[in-house]
Design a protein around this motif. Sequence first.
Motif, PDB file in Angstrom:
ATOM      1  N   ALA A 116       0.825  -1.210   0.000  1.00 30.55           N
ATOM      2  CA  ALA A 116       0.000   0.000   0.000  1.00 30.55           C
ATOM      3  C   ALA A 116       0.855   1.255   0.000  1.00 30.55           C
ATOM      4  N   CYS A 117       2.052   1.185   0.591  1.00 35.77           N
ATOM      5  CA  CYS A 117       2.945   2.354   0.610  1.00 35.77           C
ATOM      6  C   CYS A 117       3.370   2.768  -0.794  1.00 35.77           C
ATOM      7  N   ALA A 118       3.346   1.810  -1.728  1.00 31.75           N
ATOM      8  CA  ALA A 118       3.725   2.133  -3.107  1.00 31.75           C
ATOM      9  C   ALA A 118       2.647   2.934  -3.813  1.00 31.75           C
ATOM     10  N   TYR A 119       1.394   2.768  -3.396  1.00 28.97           N
ATOM     11  CA  TYR A 119       0.276   3.421  -4.073  1.00 28.97           C
ATOM     12  C   TYR A 119      -0.369   4.521  -3.235  1.00 28.97           C
ATOM     13  N   TRP A 120      -0.246   4.393  -1.937  1.00 30.45           N
ATOM     14  CA  TRP A 120      -0.834   5.391  -1.031  1.00 30.45           C
ATOM     15  C   TRP A 120       0.296   6.012  -0.229  1.00 30.45           C
ATOM     16  N   GLN A 121       0.835   7.092  -0.767  1.00 30.60           N
ATOM     17  CA  GLN A 121       2.025   7.685  -0.181  1.00 30.60           C
ATOM     18  C   GLN A 121       1.776   8.215   1.230  1.00 30.60           C
ATOM     19  N   ARG A 122       0.531   8.547   1.531  1.00 26.48           N
ATOM     20  CA  ARG A 122       0.235   9.073   2.861  1.00 26.48           C
ATOM     21  C   ARG A 122       0.519   8.023   3.937  1.00 26.48           C
ATOM     22  N   LEU A 123       0.299   6.733   3.615  1.00 24.43           N
ATOM     23  CA  LEU A 123       0.581   5.679   4.586  1.00 24.43           C
ATOM     24  C   LEU A 123       2.066   5.643   4.923  1.00 24.43           C
ATOM     25  N   GLY A 124       2.902   5.750   3.885  1.00 21.51           N
ATOM     26  CA  GLY A 124       4.335   5.803   4.122  1.00 21.51           C
ATOM     27  C   GLY A 124       4.732   7.021   4.935  1.00 21.51           C
ATOM     28  N   LYS A 125       4.045   8.145   4.685  1.00 23.03           N
ATOM     29  CA  LYS A 125       4.349   9.362   5.442  1.00 23.03           C
ATOM     30  C   LYS A 125       3.929   9.220   6.903  1.00 23.03           C
ATOM     31  N   TRP A 126       2.830   8.503   7.144  1.00 23.80           N
ATOM     32  CA  TRP A 126       2.414   8.269   8.528  1.00 23.80           C
ATOM     33  C   TRP A 126       3.451   7.458   9.285  1.00 23.80           C
ATOM     34  N   VAL A 127       3.964   6.426   8.613  1.00 21.71           N
ATOM     35  CA  VAL A 127       5.006   5.613   9.256  1.00 21.71           C
ATOM     36  C   VAL A 127       6.237   6.466   9.520  1.00 21.71           C
ATOM     37  N   SER A 128       6.608   7.284   8.531  1.00 17.31           N
ATOM     38  CA  SER A 128       7.773   8.158   8.706  1.00 17.31           C
ATOM     39  C   SER A 128       7.528   9.190   9.803  1.00 17.31           C
ATOM     40  N   ALA A 129       6.235   9.528  10.028  1.00 14.39           N
ATOM     41  CA  ALA A 129       5.910  10.538  11.042  1.00 14.39           C
ATOM     42  C   ALA A 129       5.989   9.990  12.463  1.00 14.39           C
ATOM     43  N   ILE A 130       6.031   8.660  12.627  1.00 16.97           N
ATOM     44  CA  ILE A 130       6.212   8.094  13.968  1.00 16.97           C
ATOM     45  C   ILE A 130       7.547   8.587  14.496  1.00 16.97           C
ATOM     46  N   PRO A 131       7.579   9.236  15.655  1.00 15.81           N
ATOM     47  CA  PRO A 131       8.850   9.771  16.161  1.00 15.81           C
ATOM     48  C   PRO A 131       9.933   8.700  16.184  1.00 15.81           C
ATOM     49  N   THR A 132      11.112   9.066  15.704  1.00 14.20           N
ATOM     50  CA  THR A 132      12.221   8.117  15.654  1.00 14.20           C
ATOM     51  C   THR A 132      12.531   7.556  17.034  1.00 14.20           C
ATOM     52  N   SER A 133      12.382   8.403  18.056  1.00 16.23           N
ATOM     53  CA  SER A 133      12.682   7.958  19.410  1.00 16.23           C
ATOM     54  C   SER A 133      11.757   6.812  19.830  1.00 16.23           C
TER      55      SER A 133
ATOM     56  N   MET B  97       9.427  -1.122   8.398  1.00 15.99           N
ATOM     57  CA  MET B  97       9.577   0.167   7.726  1.00 15.99           C
ATOM     58  C   MET B  97      10.600   1.044   8.442  1.00 15.99           C
ATOM     59  N   ALA B  98      10.446   1.161   9.774  1.00 14.30           N
ATOM     60  CA  ALA B  98      11.285   2.093  10.532  1.00 14.30           C
ATOM     61  C   ALA B  98      12.706   1.588  10.724  1.00 14.30           C
ATOM     62  N   SER B  99      12.884   0.272  10.853  1.00 17.65           N
ATOM     63  CA  SER B  99      14.203  -0.272  11.179  1.00 17.65           C
ATOM     64  C   SER B  99      14.941  -0.841   9.984  1.00 17.65           C
ATOM     65  N   GLN B 100      14.251  -1.046   8.874  1.00 19.24           N
ATOM     66  CA  GLN B 100      14.903  -1.648   7.707  1.00 19.24           C
ATOM     67  C   GLN B 100      14.780  -0.768   6.461  1.00 19.24           C
ATOM     68  N   ASN B 101      13.551  -0.438   6.075  1.00 17.63           N
ATOM     69  CA  ASN B 101      13.388   0.285   4.806  1.00 17.63           C
ATOM     70  C   ASN B 101      13.955   1.697   4.856  1.00 17.63           C
ATOM     71  N   ILE B 102      13.647   2.425   5.916  1.00 18.63           N
ATOM     72  CA  ILE B 102      14.149   3.804   6.007  1.00 18.63           C
ATOM     73  C   ILE B 102      15.672   3.843   6.099  1.00 18.63           C
ATOM     74  N   PRO B 103      16.320   3.037   6.980  1.00 24.85           N
ATOM     75  CA  PRO B 103      17.796   3.001   6.975  1.00 24.85           C
ATOM     76  C   PRO B 103      18.355   2.487   5.655  1.00 24.85           C
ATOM     77  N   GLY B 104      17.634   1.562   5.002  1.00 31.67           N
ATOM     78  CA  GLY B 104      18.106   1.056   3.713  1.00 31.67           C
ATOM     79  C   GLY B 104      18.196   2.143   2.665  1.00 31.67           C
ATOM     80  N   PHE B 105      17.157   2.988   2.608  1.00 34.78           N
ATOM     81  CA  PHE B 105      17.199   4.123   1.677  1.00 34.78           C
ATOM     82  C   PHE B 105      18.321   5.091   2.052  1.00 34.78           C
ATOM     83  N   ALA B 106      18.553   5.252   3.347  1.00 29.43           N
ATOM     84  CA  ALA B 106      19.610   6.163   3.795  1.00 29.43           C
ATOM     85  C   ALA B 106      20.990   5.668   3.351  1.00 29.43           C
ATOM     86  N   VAL B 107      21.226   4.367   3.449  1.00 30.29           N
ATOM     87  CA  VAL B 107      22.515   3.801   3.019  1.00 30.29           C
ATOM     88  C   VAL B 107      22.715   4.019   1.521  1.00 30.29           C
TER      89      VAL B 107
END
Length: 391
Positions: free
Chosen positions: A110-127, A227-237
């Motif tokens: 769903a993150c591929a088609y509904w970008q808001r879902l991905g943004k919600w996950v990204s909006a979860i505070p990193t802490s 998403m928070a522990s694998q995909n986001i750091p993966g894009f960062a690398v």
Amino acid sequence: MQRHMFKDFSTQAMTMGLLAAFVGCASSFAVIVQGLTAVGASPAQAASGLLAVSVAMGLATVWTSFSSRTPVAIAWSTPGAALLATSGILSGGFAAATGAFLVCGVLILACAYWQRLGKWVSAIPTSLANAMLAGILLGLCLAPVKAVAQLPWQGLAIVVTWALVAKLSRLYAVPAAVAVTVAIIWAQTPAGNFAAISLVPQIEFGLPVFTLDAAIGIAIPLFIVTMASQNIPGFAVLKVNGYTPAPAPLFRLTGLFTMGASFFGGHAVNLSALTAAMCTGPDAHPDPARRYWAAGFCGIGYLAFGLLAGAATAFIAAAPPVLIQAVAGLALLGALASALLGAMQAPEDREAAIVTFLVTASGVSFGGVSGAFWGLIAGGAILALARWKRG
């Protein structure tokens, strides 16, 4: 086009790619088996799940790397497997767990088609995301201590090997501990116990069962952790090394492969951070345009490991569980340290982060929903209250 692609081949990239596959598999396959077993998988189902995620990440890595000529490495979700290891058997058994795996794949897709879902996950505070991950990992990371207490000589041999090799090369520390563990198990187990081990991979197909408890207690936390522990750091690398692939195709690919693997007991695949760092750096090749071959051979290595999934799982089943948990814990120490650091980095979020960590680490469940979900809810409530007080 093909001739030009083969001109990009190099022995250096091939070597680094196969090494990345070995490190990625040897350092965490015990975590995967432990997680699948904890949610009710039989040895045959755990072997099938290990095979499914190995094939899924292998095919996804080979396809993505060679089609885009970008060193994109796909891996199984190690933090997700650690989450499973602390969840316990669901009321619907392993079929309910595979239903949660399928739901997780749908959410990733769903993150591929509904970008808001991905943004919600990204909006979860990193802490909070890091605190939840740290709470999930804590139990497994205590396993080496428990192993030394229960089986002193065997536990010490594994831990000391890991510590000594880590002083020389952090990269080989966990594989060395795995090798010592294998030697200990082989020496202490009667040879007849291994006679029935088959090198032919066995596939266990099963229809997932959907339950609300599994969706809330496993699927959502598994999705968030992945998403928070694998995909986001993966894009960062990838970004750090100069590669900027579009997120949507990768979410679509990993979501579909996660959904497919769920029917055979696999939990989740995602962007890799560790193997991506090995395949995207200068050690893979001085020319960034030729490093995709490293990721390609990493995927081939994953496929080769998948063929040994049955033997690896049967071997683990013959071992004292605490030894396998000890190896898994050693493999996750670095992830725990990073998660704790990330959780406590922002002073204004520390109280909420520690609440998230404690509730998650407690392992308690309410209404059949695991502590990981409630930890995130509790920490979020504390954080919202603190921000409301600050105006």
